[in-house]
Write a protein that holds these residues in place. Structure first.
Motif, PDB file in Angstrom:
ATOM      1  N   ASP A 108      22.825  65.120  -2.822  1.00  0.00           N
ATOM      2  CA  ASP A 108      22.599  64.575  -1.632  1.00  0.00           C
ATOM      3  C   ASP A 108      23.447  64.995  -0.525  1.00  0.00           C
ATOM      4  OD1 ASP A 108      22.244  62.574   0.285  1.00  0.00           O
ATOM      5  OD2 ASP A 108      22.641  60.886  -0.941  1.00  0.00           O
ATOM      6  N   LEU A 210      19.335  58.776   5.475  1.00  0.00           N
ATOM      7  CA  LEU A 210      19.954  59.444   4.140  1.00  0.00           C
ATOM      8  C   LEU A 210      21.344  59.625   4.555  1.00  0.00           C
ATOM      9  CD1 LEU A 210      18.712  62.192   1.989  1.00  0.00           C
ATOM     10  CD2 LEU A 210      20.892  62.395   3.016  1.00  0.00           C
ATOM     11  N   SER A 358      17.722  67.357  -0.498  1.00  0.00           N
ATOM     12  CA  SER A 358      18.738  66.366  -0.258  1.00  0.00           C
ATOM     13  C   SER A 358      18.403  64.958  -0.446  1.00  0.00           C
ATOM     14  CB  SER A 358      19.310  66.311   1.047  1.00  0.00           C
ATOM     15  OG  SER A 358      20.468  65.453   1.336  1.00  0.00           O
ATOM     16  N   ALA A 362      19.139  61.777  -3.403  1.00  0.00           N
ATOM     17  CA  ALA A 362      19.372  60.533  -2.624  1.00  0.00           C
ATOM     18  C   ALA A 362      18.593  59.711  -3.360  1.00  0.00           C
ATOM     19  CB  ALA A 362      19.074  60.556  -1.078  1.00  0.00           C
TER      20      ALA A 362
END
Length: 446
Positions: A108, A210, A358, A362
Protein backbone atom coordinates in the motif's frame (compact mmCIF):
# COMPACT_ATOMS: atom_id res chain seq x y z
CA UNK A 1 0.86 -11.97 22.70
CA UNK A 2 -0.64 -8.94 24.63
CA UNK A 3 2.62 -7.20 25.64
CA UNK A 4 3.94 -4.33 23.57
CA UNK A 5 7.35 -4.68 21.92
CA UNK A 6 10.36 -2.81 23.22
CA UNK A 7 10.72 0.50 21.42
CA UNK A 8 13.74 1.28 19.30
CA UNK A 9 16.68 2.04 21.52
CA UNK A 10 14.85 1.64 24.82
CA UNK A 11 16.83 -1.41 25.81
CA UNK A 12 19.99 0.64 25.53
CA UNK A 13 18.59 3.52 27.56
CA UNK A 14 18.38 5.62 24.42
CA UNK A 15 15.49 7.80 23.22
CA UNK A 16 13.18 6.27 20.61
CA UNK A 17 10.74 8.00 18.28
CA UNK A 18 9.74 11.46 19.57
CA UNK A 19 6.18 12.25 20.71
CA UNK A 20 5.77 15.68 19.13
CA UNK A 21 2.79 15.53 16.71
CA UNK A 22 -0.24 17.74 17.50
CA UNK A 23 -3.83 17.48 16.22
CA UNK A 24 -3.20 20.04 13.47
CA UNK A 25 -0.04 18.25 12.39
CA UNK A 26 -1.79 14.88 12.45
CA UNK A 27 -4.61 16.29 10.29
CA UNK A 28 -2.02 17.62 7.85
CA UNK A 29 -0.23 14.25 7.69
CA UNK A 30 -3.50 12.34 7.20
CA UNK A 31 -4.85 14.71 4.52
CA UNK A 32 -1.38 15.08 3.05
CA UNK A 33 -0.99 11.32 2.60
CA UNK A 34 -4.17 11.27 0.53
CA UNK A 35 -4.60 14.63 -1.15
CA UNK A 36 -2.68 13.80 -4.32
CA UNK A 37 -5.57 11.40 -5.01
CA UNK A 38 -7.69 14.47 -5.73
CA UNK A 39 -5.12 15.74 -8.25
CA UNK A 40 -4.65 12.65 -10.44
CA UNK A 41 -5.23 8.93 -10.70
CA UNK A 42 -8.96 8.86 -9.91
CA UNK A 43 -9.74 10.03 -13.45
CA UNK A 44 -8.58 6.65 -14.81
CA UNK A 45 -11.86 5.38 -13.34
CA UNK A 46 -13.72 7.37 -16.00
CA UNK A 47 -11.92 5.37 -18.71
CA UNK A 48 -13.41 2.09 -17.42
CA UNK A 49 -16.78 3.21 -16.05
CA UNK A 50 -17.70 6.63 -17.42
CA UNK A 51 -18.71 9.42 -15.08
CA UNK A 52 -21.93 7.78 -13.82
CA UNK A 53 -20.34 4.41 -13.10
CA UNK A 54 -17.41 6.07 -11.41
CA UNK A 55 -19.72 8.22 -9.28
CA UNK A 56 -21.45 5.07 -8.04
CA UNK A 57 -18.05 3.46 -7.33
CA UNK A 58 -16.91 6.58 -5.47
CA UNK A 59 -20.03 6.70 -3.30
CA UNK A 60 -19.57 3.03 -2.35
CA UNK A 61 -15.91 3.62 -1.51
CA UNK A 62 -16.78 6.77 0.46
CA UNK A 63 -19.18 4.78 2.64
CA UNK A 64 -16.49 2.12 3.08
CA UNK A 65 -13.89 4.65 4.22
CA UNK A 66 -16.25 6.43 6.60
CA UNK A 67 -17.12 3.10 8.24
CA UNK A 68 -13.47 2.01 8.17
CA UNK A 69 -12.10 5.17 9.80
CA UNK A 70 -14.70 5.14 12.59
CA UNK A 71 -13.67 1.52 13.28
CA UNK A 72 -9.91 1.83 12.64
CA UNK A 73 -9.66 4.73 15.09
CA UNK A 74 -10.54 2.29 17.88
CA UNK A 75 -7.54 0.14 16.97
CA UNK A 76 -5.16 3.08 16.54
CA UNK A 77 -6.02 4.65 19.89
CA UNK A 78 -6.09 1.31 21.75
CA UNK A 79 -2.73 0.17 20.33
CA UNK A 80 -0.75 3.31 19.32
CA UNK A 81 2.13 1.44 17.69
CA UNK A 82 4.10 2.35 14.56
CA UNK A 83 3.36 -1.12 13.20
CA UNK A 84 -0.30 -0.28 12.81
CA UNK A 85 -2.19 -3.12 11.03
CA UNK A 86 0.51 -5.73 11.48
CA UNK A 87 0.58 -5.06 15.24
CA UNK A 88 -3.21 -5.40 15.46
CA UNK A 89 -3.12 -8.67 13.50
CA UNK A 90 -0.26 -9.95 15.66
CA UNK A 91 -2.20 -9.41 18.87
CA UNK A 92 -5.36 -10.84 17.37
CA UNK A 93 -4.10 -13.87 15.44
CA UNK A 94 -0.34 -14.28 15.74
CA UNK A 95 2.78 -13.90 13.64
CA UNK A 96 1.61 -15.33 10.28
CA UNK A 97 -1.46 -13.09 10.13
CA UNK A 98 0.74 -10.20 11.21
CA UNK A 99 3.15 -10.86 8.36
CA UNK A 100 0.34 -10.90 5.78
CA UNK A 101 -1.07 -7.63 7.17
CA UNK A 102 2.38 -6.08 7.22
CA UNK A 103 3.12 -7.17 3.65
CA UNK A 104 -0.17 -5.71 2.41
CA UNK A 105 0.49 -2.43 4.25
CA UNK A 106 3.98 -2.21 2.79
CA UNK A 107 2.62 -2.67 -0.74
CA UNK A 108 0.00 0.00 0.00
CA UNK A 109 2.55 2.58 1.13
CA UNK A 110 5.51 1.61 -1.05
CA UNK A 111 3.47 1.72 -4.28
CA UNK A 112 1.78 5.08 -3.63
CA UNK A 113 4.99 7.22 -3.73
CA UNK A 114 6.17 6.08 -7.21
CA UNK A 115 2.72 6.82 -8.66
CA UNK A 116 2.81 10.26 -7.03
CA UNK A 117 6.39 10.86 -8.18
CA UNK A 118 5.39 10.02 -11.77
CA UNK A 119 2.52 12.51 -11.54
CA UNK A 120 4.89 15.14 -10.15
CA UNK A 121 7.09 14.57 -13.18
CA UNK A 122 4.06 14.87 -15.49
CA UNK A 123 2.94 18.14 -13.85
CA UNK A 124 6.47 19.55 -14.09
CA UNK A 125 6.69 18.50 -17.74
CA UNK A 126 3.30 20.18 -18.36
CA UNK A 127 4.83 23.40 -17.04
CA UNK A 128 8.18 23.01 -18.80
CA UNK A 129 8.48 20.33 -21.51
CA UNK A 130 12.25 20.37 -21.11
CA UNK A 131 11.94 18.79 -17.66
CA UNK A 132 12.04 14.96 -18.00
CA UNK A 133 9.25 13.13 -16.18
CA UNK A 134 11.50 10.41 -14.74
CA UNK A 135 14.23 12.88 -13.83
CA UNK A 136 11.83 14.93 -11.74
CA UNK A 137 10.43 11.75 -10.16
CA UNK A 138 13.88 10.52 -9.10
CA UNK A 139 14.85 13.95 -7.76
CA UNK A 140 11.63 13.93 -5.70
CA UNK A 141 12.70 10.76 -3.92
CA UNK A 142 16.15 12.13 -3.11
CA UNK A 143 14.86 15.45 -1.76
CA UNK A 144 12.06 14.09 0.41
CA UNK A 145 13.94 11.14 1.84
CA UNK A 146 16.51 13.70 2.97
CA UNK A 147 13.83 15.94 4.52
CA UNK A 148 12.34 13.00 6.41
CA UNK A 149 15.71 11.92 7.77
CA UNK A 150 16.11 15.36 9.37
CA UNK A 151 13.34 14.73 11.94
CA UNK A 152 9.62 14.01 12.39
CA UNK A 153 8.82 17.40 13.95
CA UNK A 154 10.40 19.17 11.02
CA UNK A 155 8.64 16.82 8.61
CA UNK A 156 5.28 17.39 10.31
CA UNK A 157 5.69 21.18 10.17
CA UNK A 158 6.55 20.94 6.48
CA UNK A 159 3.51 18.75 5.84
CA UNK A 160 1.25 21.33 7.53
CA UNK A 161 2.40 24.03 5.12
CA UNK A 162 2.13 22.05 1.89
CA UNK A 163 -1.11 20.32 2.89
CA UNK A 164 -2.79 23.63 3.78
CA UNK A 165 -1.67 25.09 0.44
CA UNK A 166 -2.97 22.01 -1.41
CA UNK A 167 -6.39 22.23 0.27
CA UNK A 168 -6.68 25.95 -0.50
CA UNK A 169 -5.71 25.29 -4.09
CA UNK A 170 -8.42 22.65 -4.55
CA UNK A 171 -11.00 25.10 -3.19
CA UNK A 172 -9.77 27.75 -5.65
CA UNK A 173 -9.94 25.19 -8.46
CA UNK A 174 -13.57 24.37 -7.63
CA UNK A 175 -14.49 28.07 -7.54
CA UNK A 176 -12.86 28.67 -10.93
CA UNK A 177 -14.53 25.65 -12.58
CA UNK A 178 -17.96 26.09 -10.97
CA UNK A 179 -19.30 28.68 -13.50
CA UNK A 180 -18.65 26.22 -16.36
CA UNK A 181 -20.37 23.29 -14.62
CA UNK A 182 -23.26 21.69 -16.54
CA UNK A 183 -25.09 18.53 -15.56
CA UNK A 184 -25.37 17.51 -19.22
CA UNK A 185 -21.57 17.19 -19.36
CA UNK A 186 -21.60 14.87 -16.36
CA UNK A 187 -24.16 12.49 -17.84
CA UNK A 188 -22.91 12.62 -21.45
CA UNK A 189 -21.17 9.65 -23.11
CA UNK A 190 -22.33 7.08 -20.53
CA UNK A 191 -24.02 4.69 -22.94
CA UNK A 192 -21.96 1.74 -21.66
CA UNK A 193 -22.89 2.27 -18.01
CA UNK A 194 -23.18 -1.01 -16.13
CA UNK A 195 -22.24 -2.94 -12.99
CA UNK A 196 -19.04 -4.23 -14.61
CA UNK A 197 -17.71 -0.72 -15.07
CA UNK A 198 -18.55 0.19 -11.47
CA UNK A 199 -16.55 -2.76 -10.14
CA UNK A 200 -13.64 -2.10 -12.51
CA UNK A 201 -13.51 1.51 -11.30
CA UNK A 202 -13.31 0.69 -7.58
CA UNK A 203 -9.48 0.83 -7.27
CA UNK A 204 -9.47 4.30 -8.82
CA UNK A 205 -12.20 5.43 -6.42
CA UNK A 206 -10.10 4.05 -3.57
CA UNK A 207 -7.29 6.36 -4.76
CA UNK A 208 -9.39 9.31 -3.51
CA UNK A 209 -8.85 8.14 0.09
CA UNK A 210 -6.03 5.63 -0.02
CA UNK A 211 -3.34 6.05 2.68
CA UNK A 212 -5.44 7.87 5.29
CA UNK A 213 -4.85 4.77 7.38
CA UNK A 214 -1.20 5.82 7.52
CA UNK A 215 -1.93 7.85 10.64
CA UNK A 216 -1.43 4.58 12.52
CA UNK A 217 2.19 4.56 11.40
CA UNK A 218 2.95 7.77 13.33
CA UNK A 219 0.82 6.91 16.38
CA UNK A 220 3.91 6.46 18.57
CA UNK A 221 4.97 10.02 17.75
CA UNK A 222 1.65 11.70 18.68
CA UNK A 223 1.18 13.84 21.77
CA UNK A 224 -1.80 12.71 23.87
CA UNK A 225 -2.83 9.98 21.37
CA UNK A 226 -6.14 9.21 23.14
CA UNK A 227 -7.55 12.58 22.07
CA UNK A 228 -5.29 13.63 19.20
CA UNK A 229 -5.74 10.53 17.02
CA UNK A 230 -9.59 10.56 16.94
CA UNK A 231 -9.64 14.30 16.26
CA UNK A 232 -7.03 13.99 13.52
CA UNK A 233 -8.80 11.07 11.83
CA UNK A 234 -12.31 12.53 11.91
CA UNK A 235 -11.22 15.99 10.75
CA UNK A 236 -9.19 14.49 7.91
CA UNK A 237 -11.87 12.11 6.58
CA UNK A 238 -14.41 14.95 6.63
CA UNK A 239 -12.03 17.18 4.68
CA UNK A 240 -11.30 14.49 2.11
CA UNK A 241 -14.93 13.55 1.44
CA UNK A 242 -15.75 17.18 0.57
CA UNK A 243 -12.65 17.61 -1.60
CA UNK A 244 -13.05 14.27 -3.43
CA UNK A 245 -16.71 14.62 -4.36
CA UNK A 246 -16.40 18.33 -5.17
CA UNK A 247 -13.35 17.91 -7.38
CA UNK A 248 -14.75 14.92 -9.27
CA UNK A 249 -18.21 16.33 -9.97
CA UNK A 250 -17.05 19.81 -10.96
CA UNK A 251 -14.35 18.40 -13.25
CA UNK A 252 -16.87 16.06 -14.90
CA UNK A 253 -19.26 18.93 -15.55
CA UNK A 254 -16.70 21.33 -16.99
CA UNK A 255 -16.51 19.86 -20.50
CA UNK A 256 -15.81 16.62 -22.35
CA UNK A 257 -14.54 14.38 -19.54
CA UNK A 258 -13.22 11.83 -22.06
CA UNK A 259 -10.29 14.16 -22.77
CA UNK A 260 -9.25 13.87 -19.11
CA UNK A 261 -9.70 10.16 -18.48
CA UNK A 262 -6.17 8.94 -19.19
CA UNK A 263 -3.75 11.72 -18.27
CA UNK A 264 -1.74 12.41 -15.09
CA UNK A 265 -2.67 16.12 -14.87
CA UNK A 266 -6.50 16.31 -15.20
CA UNK A 267 -7.01 19.46 -13.10
CA UNK A 268 -4.77 21.91 -14.99
CA UNK A 269 -6.10 20.43 -18.22
CA UNK A 270 -9.65 21.13 -16.97
CA UNK A 271 -8.74 24.74 -16.33
CA UNK A 272 -7.22 24.95 -19.80
CA UNK A 273 -10.53 23.66 -21.23
CA UNK A 274 -12.60 26.11 -19.19
CA UNK A 275 -10.44 29.24 -19.26
CA UNK A 276 -8.36 28.67 -22.40
CA UNK A 277 -4.81 27.47 -22.73
CA UNK A 278 -3.46 31.00 -22.70
CA UNK A 279 -5.05 31.71 -19.32
CA UNK A 280 -2.45 32.36 -16.61
CA UNK A 281 -4.67 30.41 -14.18
CA UNK A 282 -3.86 27.15 -15.98
CA UNK A 283 -0.11 27.56 -15.52
CA UNK A 284 -0.48 28.97 -12.02
CA UNK A 285 -2.65 26.04 -11.00
CA UNK A 286 -0.24 23.51 -12.45
CA UNK A 287 2.57 25.21 -10.51
CA UNK A 288 0.59 25.24 -7.28
CA UNK A 289 -0.70 21.75 -8.02
CA UNK A 290 2.74 20.52 -7.18
CA UNK A 291 1.92 21.26 -3.51
CA UNK A 292 -0.75 18.56 -3.38
CA UNK A 293 1.53 15.98 -4.94
CA UNK A 294 4.45 17.04 -2.75
CA UNK A 295 2.28 16.79 0.38
CA UNK A 296 1.23 13.24 -0.46
CA UNK A 297 4.67 12.09 -1.49
CA UNK A 298 6.19 13.54 1.67
CA UNK A 299 3.55 12.07 4.02
CA UNK A 300 3.56 8.65 2.35
CA UNK A 301 7.33 8.61 2.79
CA UNK A 302 6.70 8.99 6.53
CA UNK A 303 4.16 6.15 6.32
CA UNK A 304 6.27 3.56 4.49
CA UNK A 305 9.36 4.27 6.59
CA UNK A 306 7.50 3.75 9.89
CA UNK A 307 5.96 0.50 8.64
CA UNK A 308 9.36 -0.85 7.56
CA UNK A 309 10.85 0.30 10.87
CA UNK A 310 8.12 -1.39 12.92
CA UNK A 311 8.31 -4.66 10.96
CA UNK A 312 12.09 -4.75 11.37
CA UNK A 313 11.88 -3.86 15.06
CA UNK A 314 9.62 -6.86 15.64
CA UNK A 315 11.87 -9.19 13.66
CA UNK A 316 9.88 -9.49 10.42
CA UNK A 317 12.51 -7.68 8.33
CA UNK A 318 16.32 -7.39 8.63
CA UNK A 319 17.29 -5.71 11.91
CA UNK A 320 19.30 -2.85 10.38
CA UNK A 321 16.03 -1.40 9.02
CA UNK A 322 14.97 -0.67 12.62
CA UNK A 323 18.01 1.47 13.33
CA UNK A 324 17.15 5.01 14.45
CA UNK A 325 19.49 7.86 13.65
CA UNK A 326 21.05 9.08 16.91
CA UNK A 327 20.99 12.75 15.95
CA UNK A 328 17.62 13.06 14.21
CA UNK A 329 15.77 10.11 15.83
CA UNK A 330 14.38 8.97 12.48
CA UNK A 331 14.55 5.47 10.88
CA UNK A 332 17.06 6.43 8.19
CA UNK A 333 17.66 2.96 6.70
CA UNK A 334 13.92 2.33 6.44
CA UNK A 335 13.58 5.58 4.52
CA UNK A 336 16.43 4.78 2.14
CA UNK A 337 15.58 1.14 1.42
CA UNK A 338 11.89 1.95 0.93
CA UNK A 339 12.96 4.62 -1.53
CA UNK A 340 15.00 2.11 -3.52
CA UNK A 341 11.94 -0.16 -3.80
CA UNK A 342 9.97 2.85 -5.06
CA UNK A 343 12.64 3.46 -7.71
CA UNK A 344 12.13 -0.05 -9.07
CA UNK A 345 8.36 0.43 -9.27
CA UNK A 346 8.81 3.82 -10.89
CA UNK A 347 10.81 2.34 -13.75
CA UNK A 348 8.81 -0.86 -14.16
CA UNK A 349 5.11 0.05 -14.28
CA UNK A 350 2.54 2.52 -15.52
CA UNK A 351 0.71 4.89 -13.18
CA UNK A 352 -2.53 2.93 -13.50
CA UNK A 353 -0.84 -0.40 -12.65
CA UNK A 354 0.95 1.09 -9.65
CA UNK A 355 -2.33 2.55 -8.35
CA UNK A 356 -4.05 -0.85 -8.67
CA UNK A 357 -1.23 -2.61 -6.77
CA UNK A 358 -1.38 0.01 -4.03
CA UNK A 359 -5.17 -0.33 -3.79
CA UNK A 360 -4.88 -4.13 -3.65
CA UNK A 361 -2.50 -3.92 -0.70
CA UNK A 362 -4.78 -1.38 0.96
CA UNK A 363 -8.01 -3.41 0.81
CA UNK A 364 -6.27 -6.53 2.13
CA UNK A 365 -4.98 -4.42 4.99
CA UNK A 366 -8.49 -3.02 5.62
CA UNK A 367 -9.91 -6.55 5.77
CA UNK A 368 -7.13 -7.64 8.12
CA UNK A 369 -7.73 -4.65 10.40
CA UNK A 370 -11.48 -5.13 10.63
CA UNK A 371 -11.14 -8.86 11.31
CA UNK A 372 -8.55 -7.99 13.99
CA UNK A 373 -10.99 -5.53 15.54
CA UNK A 374 -13.65 -8.22 15.90
CA UNK A 375 -11.13 -10.70 17.30
CA UNK A 376 -9.65 -8.25 19.80
CA UNK A 377 -13.13 -7.41 21.10
CA UNK A 378 -13.42 -11.11 22.01
CA UNK A 379 -9.81 -11.80 22.96
CA UNK A 380 -9.07 -8.64 24.94
CA UNK A 381 -12.41 -7.32 26.22
CA UNK A 382 -10.64 -5.34 28.96
CA UNK A 383 -8.25 -3.56 26.57
CA UNK A 384 -8.39 0.18 27.18
CA UNK A 385 -10.30 1.70 24.24
CA UNK A 386 -10.16 5.52 24.38
CA UNK A 387 -12.28 5.62 21.21
CA UNK A 388 -14.97 3.00 20.61
CA UNK A 389 -16.28 2.21 17.11
CA UNK A 390 -19.86 3.53 16.98
CA UNK A 391 -22.77 1.14 16.42
CA UNK A 392 -20.53 -1.90 16.87
CA UNK A 393 -20.66 -4.43 15.21
CA UNK A 394 -22.57 -2.84 12.31
CA UNK A 395 -20.15 -0.08 11.29
CA UNK A 396 -17.06 -2.37 11.26
CA UNK A 397 -19.13 -4.99 9.41
CA UNK A 398 -20.00 -2.47 6.69
CA UNK A 399 -16.31 -1.59 6.31
CA UNK A 400 -15.38 -5.29 6.17
CA UNK A 401 -18.05 -6.27 3.63
CA UNK A 402 -17.32 -3.36 1.28
CA UNK A 403 -13.58 -4.05 1.55
CA UNK A 404 -14.17 -7.65 0.51
CA UNK A 405 -16.30 -6.46 -2.43
CA UNK A 406 -13.48 -4.12 -3.51
CA UNK A 407 -10.93 -6.93 -3.20
CA UNK A 408 -12.99 -9.29 -5.37
CA UNK A 409 -13.49 -6.55 -7.98
CA UNK A 410 -9.79 -5.67 -8.11
CA UNK A 411 -8.76 -9.31 -8.50
CA UNK A 412 -11.41 -10.04 -11.14
CA UNK A 413 -10.45 -7.11 -13.36
CA UNK A 414 -6.69 -7.28 -12.74
CA UNK A 415 -5.76 -10.97 -12.77
CA UNK A 416 -2.14 -10.43 -13.80
CA UNK A 417 -1.36 -7.84 -11.13
CA UNK A 418 -3.23 -9.88 -8.52
CA UNK A 419 -1.15 -12.96 -9.36
CA UNK A 420 2.02 -10.86 -9.09
CA UNK A 421 0.91 -9.66 -5.65
CA UNK A 422 0.06 -13.22 -4.57
CA UNK A 423 3.40 -14.57 -5.83
CA UNK A 424 5.39 -11.91 -3.97
CA UNK A 425 3.36 -12.58 -0.83
CA UNK A 426 3.87 -16.34 -1.12
CA UNK A 427 7.64 -16.04 -1.60
CA UNK A 428 7.94 -13.54 1.25
CA UNK A 429 5.80 -15.71 3.54
CA UNK A 430 7.89 -18.78 2.69
CA UNK A 431 11.09 -16.94 3.56
CA UNK A 432 9.48 -15.67 6.73
CA UNK A 433 8.47 -19.22 7.75
CA UNK A 434 12.00 -20.50 7.05
CA UNK A 435 13.74 -17.75 8.97
CA UNK A 436 11.15 -17.19 11.71
CA UNK A 437 10.63 -14.13 13.87
CA UNK A 438 13.69 -12.76 15.62
CA UNK A 439 13.37 -11.31 19.07
CA UNK A 440 11.70 -7.91 19.22
CA UNK A 441 13.66 -5.01 20.55
CA UNK A 442 16.88 -5.87 18.69
CA UNK A 443 16.96 -2.51 16.92
CA UNK A 444 19.61 -0.01 17.86
CA UNK A 445 20.28 3.68 17.43
CA UNK A 446 23.07 4.70 15.11
Amino acid sequence: MGSAPIRAGESAGQPGLRKVITTAQLWSIAVGMVISGEYFGWNYGWAVAGTIGFLVATLLVTVMYLAFIFSYTELTTSIPDAGGPFTYANRAFGSTAAFIAGFATLVDFLMAPPAIAAALGAYANFLNPELPVLGVAVATYVVFITINILGIKESANFSMIVTALAVVELVVFMLLVMPAFEVKNVVAHNESFGAGGVFAALPFAIWFYLAIEGVAMVAEEVKNPNKTIPRGYLLSIGTLVVLALGTMLLTAGAGDWRLLSEIDYPLPETLAMVLGRTSPWSKIFASLGLFGLIASFHCNTIGYSRQIFALARSGYLPGFLAQVNRRFQTPHWALIVGGLVGFLALFSGTTGEIIILSALGAVIMYISSMVSLFQLRKKEPDLQRPFVAPLYPYVPAIALILSVVCLIAIIYYNIGLSLLFAALLAVSLLLFRMIGVRGAGSSVIR
